[in-house]
Design an enzyme around this catalytic site. Structure first.
Site, PDB file in Angstrom:
ATOM      1  CG  ASP A 123       1.377  -1.179  -3.923  1.00 57.67           C
ATOM      2  OD1 ASP A 123       0.767  -0.165  -3.546  1.00 57.67           O
ATOM      3  OD2 ASP A 123       2.184  -1.790  -3.207  1.00 57.67           O
ATOM      4  CG  ASP A 183       0.015   4.786   0.774  1.00 55.56           C
ATOM      5  OD1 ASP A 183      -0.577   5.093   1.821  1.00 55.56           O
ATOM      6  OD2 ASP A 183       1.236   4.650   0.717  1.00 55.56           O
TER       7      ASP A 183
END
Ligand code: GLY
Length: 400
Positions: A123, A183
């Protein structure tokens, strides 16, 4: 008599023109008003955040993420959402240009910086690029440049040449060996940017490999995307096609479709490879033509959720899609269609999904859904919805 007829003709022509113009502009969001609301809310969220931080025993809590039973939930810099609030502050600085917003943005970005060496997650882009990356775009601070480059180096450690992808998660190892979630496309922006900043093409090559492998394995024939693909880390073979936050393995989780649309549009920005443009257009086609996309264009949390129309919406998915469509409209022959859909989406978010003044502890939008299957963050405000909403508003200005 002839003069009266001609005047009447011109008058009706003028009415038609005014009508046409109004119908075009009626769909546009009122950016000024939307930013006024965002500013009022964010001033409150800043206050609430400072209060909650001083009351908390955990001094590592840095950014607001959502509301839990009406209470503000703060997260540490490790959390995947930590960079969005600083990003919101940067967007307010971008719009208003005043030093107060810039100083707040710098202060909250600094809390995230230490993530630049955290290789335990994919992330990195969400955390570092949405905060410090946005800051770098606006103020070109040399230190921010170093942070972006170091973060890209750290993220690159998660790339496995045998699979051709950046590993997403380390958790759930009993279930997945080398999971990659859609994602993860969003993290490629950091890598592309790092190559631009350094001239070192290794980041760019990793981004291309990840985008190409994902294009091959993550999509169904209708261009909807799976959420999680599990790879054999030795051979690169696909082991599983699963979901984690969607309704079912074969359903189309709305935010996942949004990440795909935004991600491939961004890949086209950096590469100009028409394959990515066409992928983004195909994903846009899946989303915009889906029979379960509501009239206001704010998706339910999953396109295949079983109780539609009695399912929660995901305003965050709409914000990401709107922002992606604005960018895509600049590259595609479908410019008018994408602009008109993005305008409608954004206008509806700005009128029906925004928090009333002083409500939601200062979050800008309500009605996002984080993870319905685990009954977590359902129909609540969430920081990433606010981030992509403001980004979309800013992008809408360039698309008159
Ligand atoms: N990246 C996690 C999510 O979209 O919920």
């Amino acid at each position: 008599m002839a003069r009266i007829i001609i005047t009447k003709k011109y008058l009706s022509l003028a009415f038609v023109l005014v009508g046409l113009l109004t119908s075009c502009f009626a769909q546009k969001p009122d950016v000024k008003k939307a930013f006024q609301q965002a500013e009022i809310q964010t001033l409150q969220l800043l206050k609430e955040t400072e209060l909650a931080k001083s009351a908390a025993s955990n001094k590592d809590l840095v950014s607001p993420r959502t509301l839990e039973s009406g209470n503000l939930k703060l997260v540490t810099s490790k959390d995947w959402t930590s960079g969005f609030f600083p990003g919101v502050l940067w967007f307010l600085y971008e719009y208003y240009g005043n030093t107060d917003w810039r100083e707040q943005a710098k202060k909250y970005s600094a809390f995230i910086e230490k993530e630049k060496t955290n290789a335990g997650t994919h992330d990195m882009g969400f955390k570092i690029y949405c905060s410090i990356g946005t800051g770098y775009r606006l103020i070109k601070d040399a230190h921010y440049k170093d942070v972006i480059i170091e973060s890209a180096r750290t993220l690159s450690k998660r790339f496995n040449p045998k699979t051709g992808v950046i590993r997403s998660w380390d958790h759930n190892q009993d279930k997945w060996k080398n999971p990659v979630i859609i994602d993860n496309m969003m993290n490629l922006e950091l890598l592309f940017e790092a190559t631009k900043l350094t001239g070192d093409s290794s980041f760019y090559k990793i981004a291309l490999s990840h985008a190409n492998t994902t294009m091959k394995n993550h999509f169904r024939s209708d261009y909807s995307s799976y959420h999680v693909i599990d790879y054999d880390p030795e051979t690169g073979a696909v082991l599983k096609k699963n979901t984690h936050q969607g309704y079912s393995h074969e359903s189309a989780w709305s935010r996942g479709q949004a990440w795909a649309l935004y991600g491939y549009t961004m890949c086209y920005r950096f590469t100009k490879d028409p394959v990515y443009l066409s992928q983004a257009e195909n994903v846009a086609g899946f989303i915009l033509n889906h029979p379960n996309l509501p009239k206001d264009l704010v998706p339910y949390w999953d396109f295949n959720a079983p109780d539609i129309p009695n399912e929660p919406r995901d305003a965050s998915a709409a914000a990401v899609i709107a922002s992606g469509l604005y960018e895509l409209s600049g590259y595609s022959k479908n410019r008018k269609l994408y602009l008109s859909k993005a305008n409608t989406m954004l206008k509806n978010l700005a009128t029906a999904y925004v928090s009333k003044d002083g409500v939601n502890k200062g979050f800008i939008l309500g009605h996002s859904t984080g993870s319905k299957p685990s009954n977590s963050e359902v129909d609540v405000p969430i920081s990433y919805a606010d981030y992509y909403y403001l980004e979309a508003l800013l992008r809408s200005r360039a698309n008159k």
